[in-house]
Design a protein around this motif. Structure first.
Motif, short mmCIF file in Angstrom:
data_model
loop_
_atom_site.label_atom_id
_atom_site.label_comp_id
_atom_site.label_asym_id
_atom_site.label_seq_id
_atom_site.Cartn_x
_atom_site.Cartn_y
_atom_site.Cartn_z
N TYR A 11 0.81 -1.21 0.00
CA TYR A 11 0.00 0.00 0.00
C TYR A 11 0.84 1.26 0.00
CZ TYR A 11 -4.11 -2.88 0.86
OH TYR A 11 -5.11 -3.78 0.75
N TYR A 12 2.07 1.17 0.53
CA TYR A 12 2.94 2.33 0.49
C TYR A 12 3.28 2.69 -0.95
CZ TYR A 12 3.57 1.62 5.51
OH TYR A 12 3.35 1.47 6.84
N LYS A 13 3.52 1.66 -1.75
CA LYS A 13 3.82 1.89 -3.16
C LYS A 13 2.61 2.45 -3.89
CE LYS A 13 5.72 -0.47 -7.20
NZ LYS A 13 6.21 -1.77 -7.75
N VAL A 14 1.41 1.99 -3.51
CA VAL A 14 0.18 2.48 -4.15
C VAL A 14 0.05 3.99 -3.96
CG1 VAL A 14 -2.35 2.42 -4.07
CG2 VAL A 14 -1.05 0.29 -3.97
N LEU A 15 0.35 4.47 -2.75
CA LEU A 15 0.24 5.91 -2.47
C LEU A 15 1.51 6.68 -2.81
CD1 LEU A 15 -1.69 5.98 0.94
CD2 LEU A 15 -2.59 6.28 -1.37
N GLY A 16 2.59 5.95 -3.11
CA GLY A 16 3.83 6.61 -3.48
C GLY A 16 4.53 7.27 -2.31
N VAL A 17 4.46 6.64 -1.13
CA VAL A 17 5.10 7.20 0.06
C VAL A 17 6.05 6.16 0.65
CG1 VAL A 17 3.16 8.72 0.59
CG2 VAL A 17 3.20 6.41 1.55
N PRO A 18 7.07 6.60 1.40
CA PRO A 18 7.98 5.64 2.04
C PRO A 18 7.30 4.97 3.22
CG PRO A 18 8.56 7.88 2.68
CD PRO A 18 7.51 8.00 1.61
N LYS A 19 7.90 3.86 3.70
CA LYS A 19 7.30 3.10 4.80
C LYS A 19 7.31 3.86 6.12
CE LYS A 19 8.01 -1.56 2.98
NZ LYS A 19 8.29 -1.11 1.61
N ASP A 20 8.19 4.86 6.23
CA ASP A 20 8.24 5.65 7.46
C ASP A 20 7.50 6.99 7.31
OD1 ASP A 20 9.94 6.82 5.69
OD2 ASP A 20 11.63 7.03 7.07
N ALA A 21 6.61 7.07 6.33
CA ALA A 21 5.87 8.31 6.08
C ALA A 21 5.00 8.67 7.28
CB ALA A 21 5.00 8.16 4.84
N ASP A 23 1.66 10.50 9.18
CA ASP A 23 0.22 10.50 8.87
C ASP A 23 -0.12 11.65 7.94
OD1 ASP A 23 -0.85 9.43 12.21
OD2 ASP A 23 -0.01 8.32 10.51
N ALA A 24 0.50 12.79 8.14
CA ALA A 24 0.23 13.96 7.30
C ALA A 24 0.68 13.71 5.86
CB ALA A 24 0.94 15.19 7.87
N GLU A 25 1.82 13.05 5.69
CA GLU A 25 2.32 12.75 4.34
C GLU A 25 1.39 11.76 3.63
OE1 GLU A 25 6.21 11.39 5.36
OE2 GLU A 25 7.16 13.34 4.96
N ILE A 26 0.89 10.79 4.38
CA ILE A 26 -0.04 9.81 3.79
C ILE A 26 -1.32 10.50 3.37
CG2 ILE A 26 -1.50 7.82 4.34
CD1 ILE A 26 0.81 6.77 6.05
N LYS A 27 -1.85 11.36 4.23
CA LYS A 27 -3.09 12.08 3.91
C LYS A 27 -2.91 12.96 2.69
CE LYS A 27 -5.56 13.72 7.27
NZ LYS A 27 -6.04 14.58 8.40
N LYS A 28 -1.76 13.66 2.61
CA LYS A 28 -1.49 14.55 1.49
C LYS A 28 -1.39 13.76 0.18
CE LYS A 28 1.79 18.04 -0.14
NZ LYS A 28 3.06 18.78 0.18
N ALA A 29 -0.69 12.63 0.22
CA ALA A 29 -0.54 11.80 -0.98
C ALA A 29 -1.89 11.25 -1.43
CB ALA A 29 0.44 10.66 -0.70
N TYR A 30 -2.69 10.83 -0.45
CA TYR A 30 -4.01 10.28 -0.81
C TYR A 30 -4.90 11.35 -1.46
CZ TYR A 30 -8.90 9.04 -0.19
OH TYR A 30 -10.22 8.83 -0.41
N ARG A 31 -4.95 12.53 -0.89
CA ARG A 31 -5.80 13.58 -1.43
C ARG A 31 -5.40 13.96 -2.85
NH1 ARG A 31 -6.65 17.75 3.71
NH2 ARG A 31 -8.12 16.41 4.87
N LYS A 32 -4.09 14.03 -3.09
CA LYS A 32 -3.60 14.39 -4.41
C LYS A 32 -4.00 13.33 -5.44
CE LYS A 32 0.64 15.24 -7.02
NZ LYS A 32 2.13 15.30 -6.96
#
Length: 393
Positions: A11-21, A23-32
């Motif tokens: 799922y990290y690859k799906v959102l394009g974020v590192p495994k240590d991302a 919560d804010a980085e995950i939310k930002k990537a998802y919204r984009k």
């Protein structure tokens, strides 16, 4: 999708974020990504729709701190689908079939690395993903789309109107509260584990997802089927709704009202309502896009000498137009802002077509006047240019 599929999916690859991302980085990537691949922004694009589902699924896991922690632990335990033995095991990776493990492998594992999971792991990971085992959650279903028709008067179509529509659709059965079971205790479908879908391989590593034939996509099977809905959980329902038809709608137009269709099932969203509009003809006015049209008769003297003519408008006071001298039959003039309402709230124009009338009954005085006019214009031939053009062609 099985628990095994969830564990193996990155799922990290799906959102394009590192495994240590964070919560804010995950939310930002998802919204984009959600904005980019949202179905409303990619109408008819099946690949974008599938990508949006994948993004939403990833955010559902990584956006929840508890689920994310359990997901990370599951990934660490089952790296790439293989069970990683501890120091007391046989070492290396055992390429177990995770489907067997999640389906309830009984104790006595291989090489000491898998022993001790007497009850199977379906219950453990069912709670994480809400799929399979005792934690299975039946998937919500979107309500059906409904299409209906409405007939408006010409004026209602131009100005907009609120009309009552009586619609019939499939809704949760009232007799069994939408469960399909007389006692309200349906069981989770053992075939699809409550997802309502099953996957089938097509070769080459690809698979297709189809509605489960055993539960017909519901994810539930009635133990004692309801007499009203026969176990489907859905029954025909009628309701009357006040629907606003926007101003400027045209005959044959199909209007989509989001979320006004059939109600969803198990918390799913409602479907959409499609309204096909029919517009009655008007005895005086016509329509050409955002403009209204009207034909105004004038007599010969008005057309020849010019003057002012009053023109009716739709639902408003008449307007006065100046008729130039020598106006030919069929000329169109424009009364600005007297037409149909546009999408931006402004109005189109009223197109006025002049129709020169020919009297059928003449008084003696009128006949004498016309005879005098004919003598005064005896040297003029209105068809001279016509014959000249015909010879030169």
């Amino acid at each position: 999708m099985s628990t095994k599929d969830f564990v193996e999916k990155d799922y990290y690859k799906v959102l394009g974020v590192p495994k240590d991302a964070t919560d804010a980085e995950i939310k930002k990537a998802y919204r984009k990504l959600a904005r980019e691949f949202h179905p409303d922004a990619n109408k008819g694009d099946y690949k974008a729709e599938e990508r949006f589902k994948e993004i939403s699924e990833a955010n559902d896991i990584l956006g929840d701190s508890k689920k994310r922690k359990e997901y990370d632990e599951a990934r660490a335990l089952f790296g790439n689908g293989g069970f990683r033995a501890g120091p007391g095991g046989a070492g290396g990776n055992f390429n177990f079939d995770l489907g067997d493990l999640f389906g309830g492998a009984q104790g006595g594992g291989q090489g000491g690395g898998a022993g001790g999971f007497g009850g199977g792991l379906g219950d453990v990971f069912g709670g994480l993903f809400n799929r399979g085992g005792t934690g299975t959650r039946v998937q919500p279903r979107r309500g059906q789309d409904i299409e209906t028709e409405v007939t408006l008067s010409f004026t209602e179509a131009v100005d907009g109107a609120t009309v009552p529509l009586r619609m019939s659709s499939q809704a949760p059965c009232k007799a069994c509260s939408g469960t399909g079971d007389k006692n309200g205790t349906p069981r989770v479908c053992p075939t699809c584990l409550g997802t309502g879908q099953v996957s089938r391989g097509t070769g080459g590593g690809f698979s297709l997802t189809d509605p489960c034939v055993d539960c017909k996509g519901r994810g539930l099977i009635a133990q004692d089927p309801c007499d009203v809905c026969k176990g489907s959980g859905r029954a025909k329902s009628s309701r009357t709704m006040q629907v606003r038809i926007p101003a400027g709608v045209s005959d044959g137009q199909r209007i989509r009202l989001r979320g006004k269709g059939g109600p969803g099932e198990r918390g799913g969203p409602a479907g959409d309502l499609y309204v096909v509009v029919h517009v009655d003809a008007h005895p005086v006015f016509g329509r050409r896009g955002d403009n209204l049209t009207v034909t105004v008769p004038v007599d010969f003297t008005e057309a020849a000498l010019g003057g002012e003519v009053k023109v009716p408008t739709l639902g408003g006071p008449p307007v006065t137009l100046k008729l130039p001298a020598g106006t030919p039959n069929g000329r169109t003039m424009r009364a600005r802002g007297k037409g149909a309402v546009r999408k931006d709230g402004t109005r189109g124009d009223l197109l006025v077509t002049v129709e020169v009338t020919v009297p059928t009954c003449l008084s003696d005085a009128a006949r004498d006047a016309l005879e005098a006019y004919r003598k005064a214009t005896a040297g003029q031939d209105p068809r001279a240019e016509l014959f000249q053009a015909a010879k030169g062609a």
